[in-house]
Scaffold this motif. Structure first.
Motif, PDB file in Angstrom:
ATOM      1  N   LEU A  29       0.831  -1.213   0.000  1.00  0.00           N
ATOM      2  CA  LEU A  29       0.000   0.000   0.000  1.00  0.00           C
ATOM      3  C   LEU A  29       0.860   1.257   0.000  1.00  0.00           C
ATOM      4  N   THR A  30       1.985   1.209   0.696  1.00  0.00           N
ATOM      5  CA  THR A  30       2.887   2.369   0.701  1.00  0.00           C
ATOM      6  C   THR A  30       3.424   2.621  -0.711  1.00  0.00           C
ATOM      7  N   LEU A  31       3.785   1.547  -1.398  1.00  0.00           N
ATOM      8  CA  LEU A  31       4.285   1.704  -2.771  1.00  0.00           C
ATOM      9  C   LEU A  31       3.186   2.236  -3.697  1.00  0.00           C
ATOM     10  N   LEU A  32       1.984   1.710  -3.538  1.00  0.00           N
ATOM     11  CA  LEU A  32       0.886   2.170  -4.410  1.00  0.00           C
ATOM     12  C   LEU A  32       0.562   3.643  -4.132  1.00  0.00           C
ATOM     13  N   LYS A  33       0.730   4.047  -2.864  1.00  0.00           N
ATOM     14  CA  LYS A  33       0.428   5.433  -2.480  1.00  0.00           C
ATOM     15  C   LYS A  33       1.519   6.391  -2.967  1.00  0.00           C
ATOM     16  N   ASP A  34       2.790   5.976  -2.816  1.00  0.00           N
ATOM     17  CA  ASP A  34       3.890   6.930  -3.007  1.00  0.00           C
ATOM     18  C   ASP A  34       4.560   6.864  -4.372  1.00  0.00           C
ATOM     19  N   THR A  35       4.232   5.877  -5.177  1.00  0.00           N
ATOM     20  CA  THR A  35       4.871   5.794  -6.496  1.00  0.00           C
ATOM     21  C   THR A  35       3.780   5.879  -7.572  1.00  0.00           C
ATOM     22  N   ASP A  36       4.222   5.936  -8.824  1.00  0.00           N
ATOM     23  CA  ASP A  36       3.225   5.991  -9.915  1.00  0.00           C
ATOM     24  C   ASP A  36       2.938   4.598 -10.475  1.00  0.00           C
ATOM     25  N   ALA A  37       3.082   3.574  -9.617  1.00  0.00           N
ATOM     26  CA  ALA A  37       2.886   2.185 -10.069  1.00  0.00           C
ATOM     27  C   ALA A  37       1.533   2.005 -10.768  1.00  0.00           C
ATOM     28  N   LEU A  38       0.465   2.531 -10.177  1.00  0.00           N
ATOM     29  CA  LEU A  38      -0.865   2.303 -10.774  1.00  0.00           C
ATOM     30  C   LEU A  38      -1.027   3.048 -12.093  1.00  0.00           C
ATOM     31  N   ALA A  39      -0.358   4.200 -12.217  1.00  0.00           N
ATOM     32  CA  ALA A  39      -0.406   4.920 -13.501  1.00  0.00           C
ATOM     33  C   ALA A  39       0.300   4.089 -14.569  1.00  0.00           C
ATOM     34  N   THR A  40       1.404   3.457 -14.180  1.00  0.00           N
ATOM     35  CA  THR A  40       2.130   2.581 -15.116  1.00  0.00           C
ATOM     36  C   THR A  40       1.251   1.408 -15.528  1.00  0.00           C
ATOM     37  N   VAL A  41       0.591   0.806 -14.547  1.00  0.00           N
ATOM     38  CA  VAL A  41      -0.295  -0.338 -14.821  1.00  0.00           C
ATOM     39  C   VAL A  41      -1.362   0.079 -15.841  1.00  0.00           C
ATOM     40  N   SER A  42      -1.967   1.223 -15.639  1.00  0.00           N
ATOM     41  CA  SER A  42      -3.032   1.675 -16.544  1.00  0.00           C
ATOM     42  C   SER A  42      -2.485   1.984 -17.938  1.00  0.00           C
ATOM     43  N   ARG A  43      -1.320   2.640 -17.981  1.00  0.00           N
ATOM     44  CA  ARG A  43      -0.734   2.986 -19.291  1.00  0.00           C
ATOM     45  C   ARG A  43      -0.421   1.712 -20.085  1.00  0.00           C
ATOM     46  N   VAL A  44       0.176   0.738 -19.417  1.00  0.00           N
ATOM     47  CA  VAL A  44       0.543  -0.511 -20.105  1.00  0.00           C
ATOM     48  C   VAL A  44      -0.726  -1.260 -20.533  1.00  0.00           C
ATOM     49  N   GLY A  45      -1.734  -1.261 -19.657  1.00  0.00           N
ATOM     50  CA  GLY A  45      -2.997  -1.925 -20.004  1.00  0.00           C
ATOM     51  C   GLY A  45      -3.647  -1.295 -21.228  1.00  0.00           C
ATOM     52  N   ALA A  46      -3.577   0.024 -21.321  1.00  0.00           N
ATOM     53  CA  ALA A  46      -4.157   0.712 -22.487  1.00  0.00           C
ATOM     54  C   ALA A  46      -3.387   0.346 -23.747  1.00  0.00           C
ATOM     55  N   GLU A  47      -2.049   0.298 -23.641  1.00  0.00           N
ATOM     56  CA  GLU A  47      -1.214  -0.069 -24.806  1.00  0.00           C
ATOM     57  C   GLU A  47      -1.542  -1.478 -25.277  1.00  0.00           C
ATOM     58  N   ILE A  48      -1.753  -2.380 -24.339  1.00  0.00           N
ATOM     59  CA  ILE A  48      -2.033  -3.778 -24.703  1.00  0.00           C
ATOM     60  C   ILE A  48      -3.394  -3.876 -25.395  1.00  0.00           C
ATOM     61  N   GLN A  49      -4.372  -3.129 -24.909  1.00  0.00           N
ATOM     62  CA  GLN A  49      -5.676  -3.145 -25.598  1.00  0.00           C
ATOM     63  C   GLN A  49      -5.538  -2.595 -27.023  1.00  0.00           C
ATOM     64  N   GLN A  50      -4.702  -1.553 -27.180  1.00  0.00           N
ATOM     65  CA  GLN A  50      -4.524  -0.999 -28.529  1.00  0.00           C
ATOM     66  C   GLN A  50      -3.905  -2.030 -29.468  1.00  0.00           C
ATOM     67  N   LEU A  51      -2.905  -2.754 -28.949  1.00  0.00           N
ATOM     68  CA  LEU A  51      -2.258  -3.731 -29.841  1.00  0.00           C
ATOM     69  C   LEU A  51      -3.192  -4.906 -30.134  1.00  0.00           C
ATOM     70  N   LEU A  52      -3.971  -5.312 -29.136  1.00  0.00           N
ATOM     71  CA  LEU A  52      -4.933  -6.400 -29.384  1.00  0.00           C
ATOM     72  C   LEU A  52      -5.983  -5.944 -30.392  1.00  0.00           C
ATOM     73  N   SER A  53      -6.388  -4.693 -30.268  1.00  0.00           N
ATOM     74  CA  SER A  53      -7.381  -4.161 -31.186  1.00  0.00           C
ATOM     75  C   SER A  53      -6.857  -4.188 -32.626  1.00  0.00           C
ATOM     76  N   ARG A  54      -5.573  -3.848 -32.809  1.00  0.00           N
ATOM     77  CA  ARG A  54      -4.982  -3.906 -34.162  1.00  0.00           C
ATOM     78  C   ARG A  54      -5.028  -5.337 -34.684  1.00  0.00           C
ATOM     79  N   VAL A  55      -4.733  -6.294 -33.796  1.00  0.00           N
ATOM     80  CA  VAL A  55      -4.721  -7.708 -34.204  1.00  0.00           C
ATOM     81  C   VAL A  55      -6.127  -8.151 -34.617  1.00  0.00           C
ATOM     82  N   PHE A  56      -7.127  -7.847 -33.783  1.00  0.00           N
ATOM     83  CA  PHE A  56      -8.496  -8.294 -34.060  1.00  0.00           C
ATOM     84  C   PHE A  56      -9.017  -7.621 -35.336  1.00  0.00           C
ATOM     85  N   THR A  57      -8.722  -6.321 -35.487  1.00  0.00           N
ATOM     86  CA  THR A  57      -9.184  -5.585 -36.671  1.00  0.00           C
ATOM     87  C   THR A  57      -8.536  -6.171 -37.929  1.00  0.00           C
TER      88      THR A  57
END
Ligand code: PLP
Length: 441
Positions: free
Chosen positions: A324-352
């Motif tokens: 919880l300290t790491l999640l509070k004090d670092t941008d770990a969750l922002a990284t998680v969201s950014r990477v998740g968005a990138e993965i959806q974009q690449l999957l979308s290219r594949v499906f399209t």
């Protein structure tokens, strides 16, 4: 027996069959004789199986891993705690309040909290407190939600065998044998995002409804999500009726945002359950909420009992404090969201590229993939998606080194360590896996 034999998946499964029913320690780990996975080690976002094959993992143990496997920052804090203090004493420690205060800082919906050892136990505790507080019996749950493996919560709509064109609701069935019919006596089930079904259940039995229990983003149903209006309707309906709103954040807590799903919707629960991402893989869970409701836990007349031998042990709490300290004090969750968005974009290219209609559901940190033209609004809609194609695609991904649940009801989980992954490799692997899936269909 040689070492190479010992480490082969088939040999381990054969041995396990002599020791455990289905050859596994948890029934959901059995994927058939040819596909049941035995893992040798985990690191970052990868798994290495018993035959030394490496996978990039999007299953992440059903969601707890939020930073990465064997995160040294967390592990060192646990080692320090158990070396300097111990693992368990059956008394209070200063760490109890330290962790609650961290949760309170991140989640304004929490005023008081208690710990548990699993999500199931946290839900059990919250439901019992709600019943104690309201002096009512009934619990309303949503089709497609999952709240753990205890009898009352082990009733589900049989959507797999349901005819979507029948105009009738799917039959509610137990998960299996051993679940008494009586455990269902106080359970009501409604479809997500269906205001009429909600109104109907409150009209019928509202004076005995203790609580609605909901995963607003269904982490066990392809991240199909409540609309914001529906969440507000639940809040208003509970307030009007003197019922409590329990938000089950076992999967979404400390993952979809620092303040969980309630930060995304701006709707606060009376009671909330947490587990999974709270400890980055260490077994810790909790439930909490309004102080006046939680204070029902007492030894007075009409008080609710809560406890457990392993509750708030030092392993769990030191892991929660570090995570919880790491999640509070670092941008770990922002990284998680950014990477998740990138993965959806690449999957979308594949499906399209392959002409496969698709929609994503839920947040970037735990997104569902649905083959169809609409984002499902509830579990019944999921039945209209091409989940068979998804399963074949997922099995091909696994074959090529991408681990995930071969069922579109389980979302893709992202952790901070996925930022080190080779995105071009993932796109090429997804391209090949979909090509093979379509060729086989
Ligand atoms: C939303 C939700 N609630 C409760 C549980 C039960 O948690 P556990 O498996 O830790 O008992 C789960 C497990 O996946 C879950 O996703």
């Amino acid at each position: 027996m040689t070492d190479s034999h010992k480490t082969s998946r088939a040999t381990l499964l054969e041995q396990a069959h002599t020791n455990m029913p289905m050859g596994v320690a948890d029934s959901y780990r059995y994927w058939g004789e040819d596909n049941t996975v035995f893992v040798k080690s985990m690191e970052g976002c990868t798994l290495t199986d018993a035959d030394d094959k490496q996978y990039v993992d999007f299953r992440l143990a059903y969601g707890p891993i939020i930073l990465g496997y064997r995160d040294n920052r967390v592990d060192q804090e646990v080692i320090k705690a158990i070396t300097n203090t111990g693992t368990l004493c059956g008394f209070s420690t200063a760490l109890d309040s330290e962790v609650v205060e961290l949760v309170k800082e991140l989640c304004p919906n929490i005023e008081k909290m208690r710990f548990a050892n699993s999500g199931t136990e946290a839900v059990l505790g919250a439901v019992r407190v709600a019943r104690g507080f309201t002096s009512r019996n009934k619990i309303v749950v949503v089709e497609g939600g999952f709240h753990g493996l205890y009898d009352e919560m082990m009733w589900k709509p049989d959507v797999d065998n349901w005819d979507a064109s029948s105009g009738t609701a799917p039959e509610i069935k137990p998960f299996g044998a051993g679940i008494p019919e009586s455990s269902r006596e106080h359970l009501e089930t409604i479809a997500l995002n269906d205001a009429d079904a909600l109104a109907d259940v409150f009209a019928r039995v509202g004076d005995d409804i203790a609580a609605i229990v909901i995963e607003p983003i269904m982490g066990n149903c392809g991240s199909i999500a409540s609309t914001p209006a529906y969440m507000q309707l639940l809040r208003d309906t509970c307030d009007k009726n003197g019922s409590l709103l329990i938000i089950d954040e076992v999967k979404t807590g400390f993952r979809v945002a620092r303040g969980g799903v309630q930060a995304l919707y701006g709707v606060h629960a009376d009671l909330t359950t947490y587990a999974k991402a709270m400890g980055n893989g260490y077994p810790v869970a909790a439930f909490g909420g309004r102080a006046d409701v939680m204070d029902m836990i007492n030894f007075g007349d009409g008080g609710v009992t809560h406890g457990g031998t392993y509750t708030a042990n030092m392993i769990a709490l030191s892991a929660a404090k570090a995570t919880l300290t790491l999640l509070k004090d670092t941008d770990a969750l922002a990284t998680v969201s950014r990477v998740g968005a990138e993965i959806q974009q690449l999957l979308s290219r594949v499906f399209t590229h392959h002409g496969v209609e698709h929609r994503f559901a839920g947040p970037d940190s735990m997104f569902g993939v649905h083959f169809g033209s609409d984002v499902p609004q509830n579990y019944r809609d999921w039945k209209k998606t091409n989940s068979d194609l998804y399963t074949v695609f997922a099995h091909n991904l696994i074959k090529h080194g991408v681990m995930l649940e071969p069922d579109s009801r389980e979302p893709w989980f992202i952790c901070e360590a996925h930022q080190t992954m080779d995105m071009a490799w993932l796109e090429a692997t997804a391209m090949l896996s979909m090509k093979e899936a379509l060729a086989a269909s």
